[in-house]
Design an enzyme around this catalytic site. Structure first.
Site, PDB file in Angstrom:
ATOM      1  N   HIS A 238       8.144 -11.817 -29.109  1.00 11.37           N
ATOM      2  CA  HIS A 238       6.849 -11.213 -28.787  1.00 11.37           C
ATOM      3  C   HIS A 238       5.843 -12.365 -28.728  1.00 11.37           C
ATOM      4  CE1 HIS A 238       3.315  -8.735 -28.898  1.00 11.37           C
ATOM      5  NE2 HIS A 238       4.039  -7.631 -28.949  1.00 11.37           N
ATOM      6  N   ARG A 260      -3.029  -7.397 -24.946  1.00 14.49           N
ATOM      7  CA  ARG A 260      -2.954  -8.061 -23.631  1.00 14.49           C
ATOM      8  C   ARG A 260      -3.102  -7.030 -22.528  1.00 14.49           C
ATOM      9  NH1 ARG A 260       1.929 -10.020 -22.516  1.00 14.49           N
ATOM     10  NH2 ARG A 260       2.870  -9.046 -24.318  1.00 14.49           N
TER      11      ARG A 260
END
Ligand SMILES: Cc1cc2nc3c(=O)[nH]c(=O)nc-3n(C[C@H](O)[C@H](O)[C@H](O)COP(=O)(O)OP(=O)(O)OC[C@H]3O[C@@H](n4cnc5c(N)ncnc54)[C@H](O)[C@@H]3O)c2cc1C
Length: 577
Positions: A238, A260
């Site tokens: 991640h 994001r």
């Protein structure tokens, strides 16, 4: 060796989304069966399902479709997923999310018109990630736990499964050897059907997100039992693990993808928004692409004080960020960072394991009586797991396992006699460290974390992998020569650290072997000496199994049963949207 012995009909190893769903479905299918859930931790408090932040992928809303979710999963997985498993995942997620809300009692966030709200997750063409704020897993696991408590389902909490025990005739699984962590006593539980759902968990990397109880035990047990494992080179990093310095265990924990997705920016140490240098999708590129970009910035020394990069959210409005990402903002504040208005240091962190035991769409493995679901299973994601497809995977296939095991028992009734030689050997194996002088386990663990991060991590090449394999061999040899300073097994956590490390070392070696074999770059697996993906139409997946002379690696062709590379299941208009 004194061994307590019990019998149950269905034995479920693991109490995450996969294990608890399996228990509920098995009870619904046949309430007469005796069902027992075994958990290394406390039910509802351990494993990664509880840690799910972002949410649950499901194609529910107008404009989305199962086909679109499927295409995102296959393309995200770089054409390596087992297409029947991926199809089962995306199509069954619809009934599973309705079940979660209408039968289990979860309540997810809604749009003003009452439909479920889907948030944006990177790498997907539709905002289909259902959620409860940014702490979705707590809602799911708490409600599942309550439902399990409300039924006569047996629970062995703080019990660690040690080995899958074959029947004396070798034809099927007979039961599981485990140890009660609290008393240190060994137990053998005979079962007609066993579900492996211990949740993978790549905690052998310097930075990692999974819960501390996860150490690849399930896959280590499967490997030792001779089961075939696939996609073992596929470790998902991640991109945004919290980087809070060496003095806190919070370093490595994940800051969710939705940051994001919502428009967060990544900046390097020179405050340059660097994603544009790597991918047109900027911060919304898939996890593998963003992780590699951050890793490249780190290797070029364009880093923050702790050696990572920054995530910045303030330009979206700090009040909005604080409202929509409350859990993340609180977590960062606990570590002295202001996520809503300031900069937070982040680093790629090992998050999910796409590899696992080979299974069919009904969760059956090659070993009669043994089923697998959740992160211990493989094939659904190929080279990349889409954010939001993890908890969908564990609940979908956990439920299927719960439907299937009672039917399997009806067709294959009876307990099988255990192979007592294997049982005895496995007890001796677990006691190994008590017969050695104590040593520095933590130093060995640190060596493994660095080896995997440096040589078998985000970017690999032949030389680094060969270095990694040699280092893993040395770490294993040192571990086997290292004992623990103790003479009691009662709540002996050092013993469990030793056992954790042994599982991690064994699976680390398989990861390195599989990565060495794959001479191309797909999704989470990037070889700097073979940076191209290779011909998609002749895609092959890697299979690893334990043979008498060591790890045996082979390759098998991917079957494109729904769609071939270059084709799509979407019509032209939908695909272009
Ligand atoms: C921080 C974080 C955030 C995440 N966010 C998302 C997200 O937003 N969306 C998404 O889709 N996915 C997310 N994931 C991934 C998701 O959590 C997992 O894919 C999924 O929950 C795995 O479910 P599982 O049932 O297979 O395993 P888990 O939920 O991890 O459960 C494993 C169980 O096995 C037990 N166990 C382990 N070893 C043994 C043993 N030897 N004996 C007995 N029991 C054992 C553990 O104690 C635990 O009870 C996230 C993961 C993390 C770590």
């Amino acid at each position: 060796m004194a061994l307590e012995r019990f019998e149950t009909d269905i034995l479920i190893l693991g109490s995450g989304g996969a294990g608890l769903f399996a228990a509920l479905h098995a009870y619904k299918a046949n309430p007469e069966l005796d069902i027992t859930v075994v958990s290394k931790g406390l039910i509802g408090k351990c494993g990664c399902t509880r840690m799910v932040q972002g949410g649950y992928n499901v194609a529910l809303n107008p404009g989305d479709s199962v086909e679109r979710h499927f295409m995102d999963t296959i393309e995200g997985g770089k054409w390596l997923p087992h297409q029947e498993l991926a199809w089962t995942l995306v199509s069954t997620a619809i009934e599973r999310v309705r079940e979660l809300e209408n039968e289990i009692g979860c309540f997810f966030d809604r749009n003003p018109d009452g439909t479920l709200h889907g948030k944006a997750f990177a790498g997907q063409t539709f905002d289909r990630t259902m959620h409860k704020g940014d702490l979705t897993g707590i809602e799911i696991i708490n409600r599942l736990m309550e439902q399990v408590w409300a039924r006569p389902i047996g629970r062995l909490e703080e019990h660690r499964a040690l080995a899958l025990i074959p029947a004396v005739d070798g034809g099927a699984i007979a039961g599981v050897l485990m140890v009660d962590v609290r008393t240190g006593e060994f137990k053998y539980v005979a079962a007609q059907a066993v579900l492996l759902a211990t949740g993978g968990g790549p905690t052998m990397y310097r930075y990692h997100t999974p819960s501390g109880d996860k150490s690849m035990d399930g896959l280590a047990m499967a490997l030792r039992s001779g089961l075939s494992l696939r996609d073992m080179e596929m470790v998902q990093f991640h991109p945004t693990g919290l980087l809070a310095g060496p003095d806190t265990r919070m370093t490595g924990t994940v800051l969710e993808e939705g940051l994001r997705g919502a428009g967060g920016h990544l900046l390097n140490g020179a405050m340059h928004r660097f994603m544009g240098d790597y991918d047109d999708k900027l911060e919304r590129a898939t996890r593998d692409v963003v992780s590699r970009a951050i890793y490249a910035e780190m290797r070029a020394d364009r880093t923050t004080p702790h050696g990572g990069v920054y995530i910045k959210m303030g330009h979206l409005g700090s009040a909005k960020v604080a409202k929509e990402f409350k859990g993340m903002v609180d977590r960062c504040r606990d570590c002295g960072f202001d996520l809503a208005g300031g900069l937070v240091e982040v680093v790629p962190t090992a998050h999910y394991f796409m590899g696992g035991a080979i299974c069919r769409t009904d969760t059956a493995t090659e070993w009669p009586g043994l089923f697998v679901a959740g992160e211990d299973a493989s094939g659904m994601h190929g080279a990349n797991r889409l954010g939001g497809n993890g908890v969908a995977n564990s609940t979908v296939f956990g439920g299927i396992a719960g439907d299937v095991m009672p039917a399997w028992i009806a067709a294959n009734p009876g307990h099988r006699a255990a192979d007592e030689h294997v049982l005895e050997a496995e007890v001796a194996r677990a006691l190994h460290p008590f017969e050695r002088a104590g040593g520095d386990l933590n130093a060995l663990r640190e060596k493994l974390l660095d080896t995997m991060w440096d040589d078998v991590g985000v970017v690999r090449d032949r030389a680094s992998l060969e270095r990694g394999i040699a280092a893993i061999d040395n770490i294993e040899a040192e571990l086997l020569a290292t004992g623990i300073h103790a003479d009691t097994r009662v709540f002996n956590l050092t013993w469990h650290d030793w056992l954790n490390l042994r599982s991690l070392v064994e699976i680390s070696r398989v990861i390195a072997f599989a990565a060495h074999r794959r001479e191309n770059s797909r999704g989470a697996h990037f070889r700097s000496d073979f940076p191209e993906p290779g011909d998609l139409a002749t895609s092959r997946f890697i299979v690893a199994r334990q043979a008498s002379k060591g790890i045996e690696i082979s390759e098998r062709p991917v079957e494109f049963t729904h769609v071939k590379p270059g084709d799509t299941l979407l019509d032209g208009r939908a695909a272009a949207e």
